[in-house]
Design a protein around this motif. Structure first.
Motif, PDB file in Angstrom:
ATOM      1  N   UNK A  57      45.610 -62.464  38.136  1.00  0.00           N
ATOM      2  CA  UNK A  57      45.797 -63.506  37.123  1.00  0.00           C
ATOM      3  C   UNK A  57      45.734 -62.897  35.726  1.00  0.00           C
ATOM      4  N   UNK A  58      46.219 -63.664  34.761  1.00  0.00           N
ATOM      5  CA  UNK A  58      46.103 -63.244  33.362  1.00  0.00           C
ATOM      6  C   UNK A  58      45.709 -64.433  32.504  1.00  0.00           C
ATOM      7  N   UNK A  59      45.207 -64.126  31.315  1.00  0.00           N
ATOM      8  CA  UNK A  59      44.837 -65.154  30.346  1.00  0.00           C
ATOM      9  C   UNK A  59      46.023 -65.340  29.403  1.00  0.00           C
ATOM     10  N   UNK A  60      46.703 -66.497  29.432  1.00  0.00           N
ATOM     11  CA  UNK A  60      47.805 -66.721  28.497  1.00  0.00           C
ATOM     12  C   UNK A  60      47.295 -66.654  27.051  1.00  0.00           C
ATOM     13  N   UNK A  61      48.053 -65.962  26.216  1.00  0.00           N
ATOM     14  CA  UNK A  61      47.655 -65.806  24.816  1.00  0.00           C
ATOM     15  C   UNK A  61      48.802 -66.208  23.915  1.00  0.00           C
ATOM     16  N   UNK A  62      48.472 -66.887  22.855  1.00  0.00           N
ATOM     17  CA  UNK A  62      49.499 -67.440  21.972  1.00  0.00           C
ATOM     18  C   UNK A  62      49.664 -66.657  20.678  1.00  0.00           C
ATOM     19  N   UNK A  63      48.688 -65.851  20.331  1.00  0.00           N
ATOM     20  CA  UNK A  63      48.727 -65.117  19.068  1.00  0.00           C
ATOM     21  C   UNK A  63      49.507 -63.827  19.172  1.00  0.00           C
ATOM     22  N   UNK A  64      49.336 -62.996  18.182  1.00  0.00           N
ATOM     23  CA  UNK A  64      50.079 -61.740  18.109  1.00  0.00           C
ATOM     24  C   UNK A  64      49.337 -60.567  18.733  1.00  0.00           C
ATOM     25  N   UNK A  65      48.161 -60.825  19.260  1.00  0.00           N
ATOM     26  CA  UNK A  65      47.387 -59.785  19.916  1.00  0.00           C
ATOM     27  C   UNK A  65      47.713 -59.821  21.405  1.00  0.00           C
ATOM     28  N   UNK A  66      47.965 -58.669  22.003  1.00  0.00           N
ATOM     29  CA  UNK A  66      48.440 -58.613  23.372  1.00  0.00           C
ATOM     30  C   UNK A  66      47.388 -58.727  24.450  1.00  0.00           C
ATOM     31  N   UNK A  67      46.113 -58.524  24.105  1.00  0.00           N
ATOM     32  CA  UNK A  67      45.084 -58.587  25.132  1.00  0.00           C
ATOM     33  C   UNK A  67      43.734 -58.908  24.506  1.00  0.00           C
ATOM     34  N   UNK A  68      42.807 -59.292  25.366  1.00  0.00           N
ATOM     35  CA  UNK A  68      41.439 -59.576  24.948  1.00  0.00           C
ATOM     36  C   UNK A  68      40.534 -58.396  25.275  1.00  0.00           C
TER      37      UNK A  68
END
Length: 189
Positions: free
Chosen positions: A143-154
């Motif tokens: 699974x992955x965490x959907x992200x809306x900003x300009x950063x590609x990962x947490x």
């Protein structure tokens, strides 16, 4: 409105803990930073995780950096170190956990679309390289965490927190919340 303290806070946490008996664990593969390990430990303890399976070069939860971030919460988790990720995953599966990788991979699904109950062990990988190909192949699902900003990962510890909260949210959607509020199920999203 006032902040809860002491007995009130303990009662609140106890009521939520009793309402979600689904199982949670984490497999840490080759994490680099002891501070990230400590942060994952603290999240695991706060979210009622049963166990941490450490593998590869992951620093010990007893290291100074991990202890600083965990603030003594490692006493609430069972921790075991395995020489290989295959052994860690096998142990988690033998303990009854579905093994779910948390990785940005081509066949990964958004975290909220995966079934993360009744027992899930999240695999979390190295801060820069992520989960190894060997570990990805051993996962039951990724699974992955959907992200809306300009950063590609947490940060790995932030991703662990999101994953644990989503697993618990799904549990409350099934079993109900102690305050009677509706947290929504998978079909509601």
């Amino acid at each position: 409105m006032k902040q809860l303290r002491g007995t009130e806070l303990k009662r609140l946490h106890r009521s939520w803990r009793r309402s979600n008996e689904f199982r949670l664990a984490m497999i840490l593969e080759n994490l680099q930073s002891p501070f990230n390990v400590g942060s994952v430990v603290r999240t695991g303890a706060a979210m009622g995780a049963e166990k941490l399976y450490l593998t590869g070069d992951t620093p010990s939860v007893r290291s100074a950096g991990a202890q600083k971030a965990a603030m003594g919460t490692d006493k609430y988790l069972k921790v075991e170190h395995f020489p290989t990720v295959a052994e860690a995953v096998a142990a988690a599966k033998a303990d009854g956990f579905k093994v779910v990788g948390l990785e940005l991979a081509d066949e990964a699904v958004p975290m909220f679309a995966a079934e993360l109950t009744p027992a899930v062990a999240f695999v979390l990988g190295h801060e820069d390289r992520g989960i190894t190909p060997e570990a990805l192949a051993l996962c039951d699902q990724v699974v992955f965490v959907p992200q809306l900003g300009r950063v590609g990962s947490l940060n790995v510890s932030a991703a662990a927190t999101v994953a644990c909260y989503e697993a618990r949210r799904q549990g409350y959607a099934i079993s109900g919340t102690p305050d009677g509020s509706d947290v929504g199920g998978l079909d509601d999203e």
